[in-house]
Design an enzyme around this catalytic site. Structure first.
Site, mmCIF file in Angstrom:
data_model
loop_
_atom_site.group_PDB
_atom_site.id
_atom_site.type_symbol
_atom_site.label_atom_id
_atom_site.label_comp_id
_atom_site.label_asym_id
_atom_site.label_seq_id
_atom_site.Cartn_x
_atom_site.Cartn_y
_atom_site.Cartn_z
ATOM 1 N N LYS A 40 38.423 45.936 18.528
ATOM 2 C CA LYS A 40 37.246 46.386 19.477
ATOM 3 C C LYS A 40 36.010 45.563 18.856
ATOM 4 O O LYS A 40 35.687 44.451 19.185
ATOM 5 C CB LYS A 40 36.783 47.968 19.305
ATOM 6 C CG LYS A 40 38.214 48.490 20.282
ATOM 7 C CD LYS A 40 37.939 50.018 20.671
ATOM 8 C CE LYS A 40 39.244 50.077 21.519
ATOM 9 N NZ LYS A 40 40.036 51.355 21.018
ATOM 10 N N TYR B 225 45.272 58.138 19.079
ATOM 11 C CA TYR B 225 45.615 57.240 19.564
ATOM 12 C C TYR B 225 45.754 56.128 18.662
ATOM 13 O O TYR B 225 44.806 55.767 18.051
ATOM 14 C CB TYR B 225 45.125 56.842 21.036
ATOM 15 C CG TYR B 225 45.559 55.531 21.603
ATOM 16 C CD1 TYR B 225 46.816 55.640 22.113
ATOM 17 C CD2 TYR B 225 44.659 54.531 21.814
ATOM 18 C CE1 TYR B 225 47.340 54.551 23.042
ATOM 19 C CE2 TYR B 225 45.406 53.401 22.635
ATOM 20 C CZ TYR B 225 46.406 53.456 23.067
ATOM 21 O OH TYR B 225 46.952 52.308 23.845
ATOM 22 N N ASP C 161 42.855 54.191 10.749
ATOM 23 C CA ASP C 161 42.680 53.324 11.999
ATOM 24 C C ASP C 161 41.296 53.459 12.256
ATOM 25 O O ASP C 161 40.583 54.336 12.951
ATOM 26 C CB ASP C 161 43.533 53.985 12.931
ATOM 27 C CG ASP C 161 43.530 53.247 14.266
ATOM 28 O OD1 ASP C 161 42.685 52.433 14.434
ATOM 29 O OD2 ASP C 161 44.310 53.572 15.261
HETATM 30 C C1 LIG Z 1 41.763 51.188 21.055
HETATM 31 C C2 LIG Z 1 42.343 51.760 20.038
HETATM 32 C C3 LIG Z 1 43.508 51.281 19.471
HETATM 33 C C4 LIG Z 1 44.210 50.185 20.358
HETATM 34 O O1 LIG Z 1 43.492 48.818 20.249
HETATM 35 P P1 LIG Z 1 44.063 48.040 21.511
HETATM 36 O O2 LIG Z 1 43.163 46.729 21.174
HETATM 37 O O3 LIG Z 1 43.728 48.691 22.929
HETATM 38 O O4 LIG Z 1 45.310 47.757 21.571
HETATM 39 C C5 LIG Z 1 44.152 51.727 18.341
HETATM 40 N N1 LIG Z 1 43.560 52.569 17.454
HETATM 41 C C6 LIG Z 1 42.352 53.242 18.043
HETATM 42 C C7 LIG Z 1 41.605 54.193 16.982
HETATM 43 C C8 LIG Z 1 41.648 52.765 19.102
HETATM 44 O O5 LIG Z 1 40.675 53.516 19.391
#
Ligand SMILES: *Cc1c(COP(=O)(O)O)cnc(C)c1O
Length: 432
Positions: free
Chosen positions: A270, A147, A242
């Site tokens: 985060k 994701y 990511d």
């Molecule tokens: C949470 C998450 C996102 C998205 O971040 P948001 O602040 O919710 O838009 C993208 N990549 C990874 C790996 C994530 O865990």
């Protein structure tokens, strides 16, 4: 075991559903996949979270990752308070942004130049735009189950919320754009090789969660990330790591420090905002200088680099940067919890899988080795649903989906871990 009193939460939820899609502002919060109403939260402190009915839980959601120091850490709260009294946004540069950039660069040496944004979604979306501009190519490779936020290009086999709701692809994503996203299998380098052969000279970037968190925790097998980096480079594409979830969590320098890889671009979210809405992307100077106003790739934000968010993030990162033994403690507690749960499974004769990387873990209700999206999907979600409910009754607040990572913070003590292991035993004993 008594059922929880959740009267106030349920009342709020019924009202919320009238005004908001599903009564929530982000889908997994709705508890749909665990078949109950979500708890409305009144406050949280350290390792604990309290709902509006006065129930208290040991929290393993940690706002889905940001709260690595526990909730309402005194340094973070003090920084936000102090900053807020001077104004909440100026739409002009502040010293905080310079300090944040300096800190990120120091903790993660692959980040030569960085741009702050407001969410992880914005970070990945922008990183891909830059990669496309830099390479002059349009296709991207992602991995099934990973994701990267809810941007159109990534809502293809996107794990997490999408998986929970059985909608791997979302309506509203233009087919023409989706066609530019190629999907490979995690831990299967051959699947990436084939994509590079079939799309020679067309792939701008490969984007990956170094440790997957969004189908539950899945760890890369030995050498997988190294080979992926080599393969990406030798094909003239960019490697986008990511680290929205893993950044500053698995180590001071993120997953890239642990696995010894140097991505071209990295995305954050985060932890970097300590619970305020923040994201960032950065990396190689020659690539990042493509971004406006240095270069032609447009990307902007009214609230980007917001002083409150920067102050909170800096306060948290400073502790992560300087406090000796912090990641060792997280690993120790992670290991303790993993061992305890494994012992429980053995005692009860159950063969479920536990995947863990440092302070991230998932108990999968499957007897298969979970190494990719397909194997994660063999999990028995109805068992998870019952497990979740039993744990909740015992004061343990887990992510309300089989396909999510649980997080340990530095506020969790050995006693919390032991309580959790005991609750795990009692819950598994009931549901089998
Ligand atoms: C949470 C998450 C996102 C998205 O971040 P948001 O602040 O919710 O838009 C993208 N990549 C990874 C790996 C994530 O865990």
């Amino acid at each position: 075991m008594k059922n929880l009193n959740t009267k106030r939460s349920s009342k709020l939820f019924n009202e919320a559903k009238k005004y908001m899609p599903g009564g929530v502002n982000s889908p997994v919060r709705a508890f749909k996949s665990v078949g109950s109403d979500p708890l409305f939260i009144a406050m949280a402190k350290g390792q604990y979270i309290y709902d509006v009915d006065g129930n208290k839980f040991i929290d393993y959601v940690g706002s889905w990752g940001p709260m690595i120091l526990g909730h309402a850490h005194p340094n973070v709260i003090a920084a936000v308070k102090k900053t807020a009294t001077k104004g909440t946004s100026f739409g002009a540069p502040t010293p905080y942004e310079v300090e944040m950039a300096r800190l990120v660069r120091k903790m993660m040496p692959s980040i030569e130049v960085v741009r702050m944004v407001n969410s992880g979604t914005e970070a990945t979306m922008s990183a891909v735009r830059v990669a496309r501009a830099f390479t002059g190519r349009e296709k991207i490779v992602k991995f099934a189950g990973c994701y990267h936020g809810h941007f159109d290009s990534f809502l293809i086999k996107a794990g997490s919320g999408a998986t929970t709701f059985g909608q791997p692809d979302s309506p509203g994503v233009p087919a023409g754009l989706a066609a530019k996203t190629l999907v490979a299998d995690f831990n299967d380098i051959g699947s990436v090789e084939r994509l590079f052969v079939d799309n020679m000279g067309e792939i701008a970037a490969v984007i990956i969660e170094p440790v997957v968190g969004n189908i539950g925790v899945v760890v890369p097998e030995n050498g997988f990330l190294d080979r992926l980096t080599e393969l990406t480079r030798s094909n003239g594409a960019l490697m986008i790591l990511d680290e929205v979830m893993t950044g500053f969590r698995l180590a001071r320098g993120g997953a890239q420090e642990i696995f010894g890889i140097k991505p071209d671009l990295t995305t954050f979210g985060k932890i970097i905002g300590a619970g305020l809405p923040v994201g960032a992307y950065g990396g190689r100077e020659d690539v990042m200088r493509m971004v406006s106003p240095d270069g032609p790739v447009y990307q902007a934000g009214t609230l980007s680099g917001n002083p409150l968010a920067m102050a909170a993030g800096i306060a948290q990162l400073k502790i992560l940067d300087r406090q000796k033994g912090l990641y060792g403690q997280l690993e120790k507690n992670g290991k303790l919890l993993e061992k305890g749960m494994k012992r429980n499974l053995e005692k009860l004769g159950l063969g479920y899988e536990i995947n863990r990387a440092g302070s991230m873990f998932t108990l999968f209700f499957t007897n298969q080795n979970v190494r990719d999206f397909k194997s994660a999907l063999t999990s028995d979600t109805s068992k998870f649903r019952r497990y979740f409910g039993e744990m909740l009754k015992r004061g343990i607040y887990l992510p309300p989906s089989q396909f999510e990572a649980a997080f340990i913070s530095t506020a969790h003590t050995e006693r919390d871990i032991e309580k959790t292991i005991a609750a795990n035993y009692d819950s598994l004993k009931i549901i089998g």
